[in-house]
Design a protein around this motif. Structure first.
Motif, PDB file in Angstrom:
ATOM      1  N   ARG A   1       1.539   5.522  -3.798  1.00 36.43           N
ATOM      2  CA  ARG A   1       1.385   6.777  -3.001  1.00 36.43           C
ATOM      3  C   ARG A   1       1.252   6.377  -1.599  1.00 36.43           C
ATOM      4  O   ARG A   1       1.124   6.950  -0.757  1.00 36.43           O
ATOM      5  CB  ARG A   1       0.239   7.676  -3.345  1.00 36.43           C
ATOM      6  CG  ARG A   1       0.400   8.031  -4.815  1.00 36.43           C
ATOM      7  CD  ARG A   1      -1.021   8.848  -5.386  1.00 36.43           C
ATOM      8  NE  ARG A   1      -1.047   9.933  -4.749  1.00 36.43           N
ATOM      9  CZ  ARG A   1      -0.771  11.303  -5.166  1.00 36.43           C
ATOM     10  NH1 ARG A   1       0.107  11.403  -6.068  1.00 36.43           N
ATOM     11  NH2 ARG A   1      -0.869  12.426  -4.233  1.00 36.43           N
ATOM     12  N   PHE A   2       1.495   4.819  -1.294  1.00 34.45           N
ATOM     13  CA  PHE A   2       1.116   4.428   0.116  1.00 34.45           C
ATOM     14  C   PHE A   2       2.197   5.087   0.829  1.00 34.45           C
ATOM     15  O   PHE A   2       3.605   4.975   0.593  1.00 34.45           O
ATOM     16  CB  PHE A   2       1.197   2.857  -0.163  1.00 34.45           C
ATOM     17  CG  PHE A   2       0.820   2.229   1.335  1.00 34.45           C
ATOM     18  CD1 PHE A   2      -0.268   2.698   1.910  1.00 34.45           C
ATOM     19  CD2 PHE A   2       1.952   1.496   1.892  1.00 34.45           C
ATOM     20  CE1 PHE A   2      -0.671   2.047   3.353  1.00 34.45           C
ATOM     21  CE2 PHE A   2       1.481   0.929   3.454  1.00 34.45           C
ATOM     22  CZ  PHE A   2       0.409   1.026   3.909  1.00 34.45           C
ATOM     23  N   GLY A   3       1.871   5.493   2.062  1.00 34.70           N
ATOM     24  CA  GLY A   3       2.912   6.316   3.010  1.00 34.70           C
ATOM     25  C   GLY A   3       2.874   7.612   2.941  1.00 34.70           C
ATOM     26  O   GLY A   3       3.492   8.500   3.570  1.00 34.70           O
TER      27      GLY A   3
ATOM     28  N   THR B   1       4.250   3.413  10.205  1.00 39.50           N
ATOM     29  CA  THR B   1       5.354   4.484  10.417  1.00 39.50           C
ATOM     30  C   THR B   1       5.213   5.460  11.357  1.00 39.50           C
ATOM     31  O   THR B   1       6.068   6.178  11.807  1.00 39.50           O
ATOM     32  CB  THR B   1       5.554   5.071   8.929  1.00 39.50           C
ATOM     33  OG1 THR B   1       4.270   5.739   8.792  1.00 39.50           O
ATOM     34  CG2 THR B   1       5.765   4.222   7.778  1.00 39.50           C
ATOM     35  N   GLY B   2       4.107   5.505  11.928  1.00 42.19           N
ATOM     36  CA  GLY B   2       3.710   6.519  12.920  1.00 42.19           C
ATOM     37  C   GLY B   2       2.721   7.633  12.639  1.00 42.19           C
ATOM     38  O   GLY B   2       2.737   8.581  13.233  1.00 42.19           O
TER      39      GLY B   2
ATOM     40  N   HIS C   1       7.704  11.250   7.667  1.00 42.94           N
ATOM     41  CA  HIS C   1       7.579  10.658   9.031  1.00 42.94           C
ATOM     42  C   HIS C   1       8.942  10.834   9.814  1.00 42.94           C
ATOM     43  O   HIS C   1      10.056  11.026   9.360  1.00 42.94           O
ATOM     44  CB  HIS C   1       7.325   9.187   8.603  1.00 42.94           C
ATOM     45  CG  HIS C   1       8.474   8.368   8.114  1.00 42.94           C
ATOM     46  ND1 HIS C   1       8.729   8.445   6.682  1.00 42.94           N
ATOM     47  CD2 HIS C   1       9.116   7.531   8.824  1.00 42.94           C
ATOM     48  CE1 HIS C   1       9.790   7.664   6.501  1.00 42.94           C
ATOM     49  NE2 HIS C   1      10.054   6.970   7.388  1.00 42.94           N
ATOM     50  N   LEU C   2       8.725  10.365  11.092  1.00 40.00           N
ATOM     51  CA  LEU C   2       9.696  10.784  11.953  1.00 40.00           C
ATOM     52  C   LEU C   2      11.125   9.689  12.050  1.00 40.00           C
ATOM     53  O   LEU C   2      12.040   9.952  11.999  1.00 40.00           O
ATOM     54  CB  LEU C   2       9.350  10.943  13.172  1.00 40.00           C
ATOM     55  CG  LEU C   2       8.528  12.258  13.426  1.00 40.00           C
ATOM     56  CD1 LEU C   2       7.828  12.393  15.165  1.00 40.00           C
ATOM     57  CD2 LEU C   2       9.361  13.526  13.204  1.00 40.00           C
ATOM     58  N   GLY C   3      10.316   8.226  11.921  1.00 40.63           N
ATOM     59  CA  GLY C   3      11.348   7.311  11.814  1.00 40.63           C
ATOM     60  C   GLY C   3      11.898   7.040  13.364  1.00 40.63           C
ATOM     61  O   GLY C   3      11.393   7.507  14.409  1.00 40.63           O
ATOM     62  N   GLU C   4      12.748   6.133  13.412  1.00 39.98           N
ATOM     63  CA  GLU C   4      13.336   5.666  14.881  1.00 39.98           C
ATOM     64  C   GLU C   4      14.954   6.299  15.106  1.00 39.98           C
ATOM     65  O   GLU C   4      15.601   5.792  15.955  1.00 39.98           O
ATOM     66  CB  GLU C   4      13.379   3.993  15.081  1.00 39.98           C
ATOM     67  CG  GLU C   4      14.299   3.417  13.769  1.00 39.98           C
ATOM     68  CD  GLU C   4      13.729   3.061  12.653  1.00 39.98           C
ATOM     69  OE1 GLU C   4      14.364   2.317  11.992  1.00 39.98           O
ATOM     70  OE2 GLU C   4      12.527   3.641  12.337  1.00 39.98           O
TER      71      GLU C   4
ATOM     72  N   LEU D   1      12.620   4.412   5.201  1.00 40.94           N
ATOM     73  CA  LEU D   1      11.622   3.546   4.650  1.00 40.94           C
ATOM     74  C   LEU D   1      11.548   4.261   3.284  1.00 40.94           C
ATOM     75  O   LEU D   1      11.348   5.286   3.054  1.00 40.94           O
ATOM     76  CB  LEU D   1      10.345   3.751   5.435  1.00 40.94           C
ATOM     77  CG  LEU D   1       9.086   3.463   4.654  1.00 40.94           C
ATOM     78  CD1 LEU D   1       9.255   1.820   4.469  1.00 40.94           C
ATOM     79  CD2 LEU D   1       7.674   3.698   5.286  1.00 40.94           C
ATOM     80  N   SER D   2      12.116   3.429   2.351  1.00 38.31           N
ATOM     81  CA  SER D   2      12.193   3.769   0.982  1.00 38.31           C
ATOM     82  C   SER D   2      13.248   5.038   0.703  1.00 38.31           C
ATOM     83  O   SER D   2      14.331   5.004   1.233  1.00 38.31           O
ATOM     84  CB  SER D   2      10.825   3.990   0.435  1.00 38.31           C
ATOM     85  OG  SER D   2      10.739   4.144  -0.939  1.00 38.31           O
TER      86      SER D   2
END
Length: 532
Positions: free
Chosen positions: A336-338, A324-325, A192-195, A24-25
């Motif tokens: 700064r979102f995320g 995103t989890g 974040h962990l992601g998939e 993500l980004s």
């Protein structure tokens, strides 16, 4: 597992490959892998004719080693994604029919990898029914170049479902923080962990290659076994990052330990929101919260909802979640979102969608681009813009209560005076239209799901009722015809008891949200929960 150099990628990634990226980004983005694939193409003209499958948009915001770098070189034949917000060259290519493109729900893209197994017929779900991804509407196809339908309608025990037919993965391009000597991947420093685990498993099952970019190889046993994110048995190749610029945790930082949950901060450096139509909308929208709610925060205007909660000292009354989890904590806004501090938990991306699909959210705050007389909402394609809907469809078909937030007219300018809204300059485009360009939220289907739905603007509040869109509230000091109805392409149903919005939210200092949320907790939890 084999440790390879970046030059070895030319023997692994080949023309025609179907590639999955779980990022993500810049978060989890294997930017250095992408960089070397692009450089190989510049030298040899290969690989090309690639298919990219991504649950989210990717961008490094600096050197251009991202999706646009591939598209500008003509390397991509087909793109399957949910969202494009930072890939302008890719969007232009889609508009010009230069690449085949599908916009599918983000959650579907994240969880579908688990259905690439010998025991599953593929992704079968109700998510997407009666929206733009339903094949009876557009099947998620975005342009004329996209002719193959990857979605079909099935009937099981008298009920309709969608079957998503995703291709198998030839190469998974993933990222971790560390790999040990056995190839086990750890996400220690990631935001974040992601998939990535599910992507690796699906790729392995398909006979493809799993390539992971890491910062460092560590000795086996350096970390607890329960911290393993991808087991080494699923990893074919590991490459070691050489330039920190291509392994950023977030776009603003190489590594901030607070973002990976290694310590808590007292506060996030967020500037208080100035009094504006945006703040008025968020204040009014926040009044629908109940104490204890698990809240889905969507992209757009609503990513500043946490700012309002913090300013009103009400952030501890609810639990915020982004798909995103990340659960709880302080969610950043705008750029700064995320960026999430003091988080309570983080989960794999696909498991977060399991949580959402099983009714984990009480209320969702979503944006809108267009709304029609029936209450349908478009968020993905409007005017000359084309962005996809991200997780909008998944969330809006699984949550109990939805608050759509946005200005009544695009581009309008307003201010507040004497606890009233002053329209200083009218906007350039109506958002309330006769027919939305893309049906990303189907109002009739929402009523079948027994959802509570409200549409909050700075001038008025609407509710979805059986007959369509109903105007239930207007801002203080506004003229109904001049400031509201004349700015809509249709006449909404008007409540016989049209309320006036609480004028206190139109002043610089409010201070009443916490009490409002606590007071709502005493309201019965029945169908009249949101009566005004």
């Amino acid at each position: 597992m084999e440790i390879i150099s970046y030059n070895d990628l030319k023997n692994i990634i080949t023309t025609g490959d179907i590639i999955s990226v779980a990022a993500l980004s810049v978060g989890n983005l294997p930017a250095e892998i992408l960089k070397h694939i692009v450089e190989e193409y510049d030298e040899t003209g290969s690989p090309d004719n690639l298919t990219f499958i991504m649950a989210n948009d990717i961008s490094d915001y600096e050197d251009g080693i991202d999706l646009d770098a591939f598209v500008q070189r003509g390397m991509i034949k087909r793109l399957i994604t949910s969202l494009l917000t930072a890939s302008p060259a890719t969007i232009d290519a889609i508009k010009n029919n230069a690449i085949e493109t599908y916009f599918f729900p983000q959650g579907i893209l994240a969880v579908q990898y688990r259905n690439h197994s010998v025991s599953s017929p593929g992704m079968i779900t109700k998510i997407g029914l009666n929206t733009s991804v339903d094949p009876r509407i557009s099947g998620g196809t975005v342009n004329d170049a996209t002719s193959e339908n990857l979605v079909s309608v099935l009937e099981i025990k008298g009920e309709e479902y969608l079957h998503y037919d995703f291709p198998g993965i030839d190469a998974a391009l993933l990222r971790g923080t560390f790999a040990d000597e056995k190839g086990n991947i750890f996400m220690t420093h990631e935001s974040h962990l992601g998939e990535g685990y599910s992507v690796a498993a699906a790729t392995h099952q398909n006979g493809g290659k799993v390539i992971v970019q890491v910062k460092e190889i560590v000795q086996s046993g350096s970390f607890p076994p329960y911290d393993v994110f991808i087991p080494g048995e699923l990893v074919d190749y590991v490459v070691i990052n050489e330039n920190p610029e291509y392994h950023k945790q977030v776009m603003q930082a190489y590594y901030d330990p607070a973002l990976s949950g290694h310590y808590r901060v007292r506060d996030i450096q967020e500037q208080p929101m100035k009094l504006s139509s945006r703040k008025i909308i968020l204040r009014r929208a926040a009044q629908f919260l109940n104490e204890g709610d698990v809240v889905s925060i969507g992209f757009g205007i609503n990513n500043e909802l946490p700012n309002v909660l913090i300013e009103e000292q009400a952030e501890d009354l609810v639990q915020l979640n982004i798909d995103t989890g990340i659960f709880g904590g302080i969610i950043g806004s705008k750029d700064r979102f995320g960026m999430n501090y003091n988080l309570d938990a983080r989960m794999r991306h696909e498991l977060t969608w399991d949580f959402i699909y099983h009714g984990g959210h009480d209320i969702a705050y979503l944006s809108f681009a267009e709304i029609d007389r029936l209450g349908n909402v478009n968020v993905s394609c409007f005017g000359n813009k084309m962005s996809g809907s991200g997780g909008f469809i998944d969330i809006s078909q699984t949550v109990k209560t939805i608050i759509f937030s946005g200005t009544l007219v695009a581009g309008s300018q307003s201010s507040c005076e004497n606890n009233q809204l002053i329209i200083e300059q009218e906007g350039h485009s109506h958002k309330f239209v006769n027919n939305v360009q893309s049906v990303d939220f189907n109002a009739a289907y929402s009523r079948e799901l027994n959802q509570q739905v409200f549409y909050v603007t700075e001038r008025a509040v609407f509710q979805l009722v059986e007959e369509g869109l109903k105007l239930i509230e207007i801002g203080p000091g506004l003229d109904l015809q001049k400031d509201v109805l004349s700015k809509m392409d249709f006449d909404p149903i008007i409540s016989d008891e049209l309320n006036i919005t609480d004028q206190n939210i139109y002043q610089n200092d409010w201070g009443e949200l916490k009490q409002s949320i606590q007071r709502r907790n005493h309201i019965d939890k029945g169908e009249d929960k949101y009566e005004l």
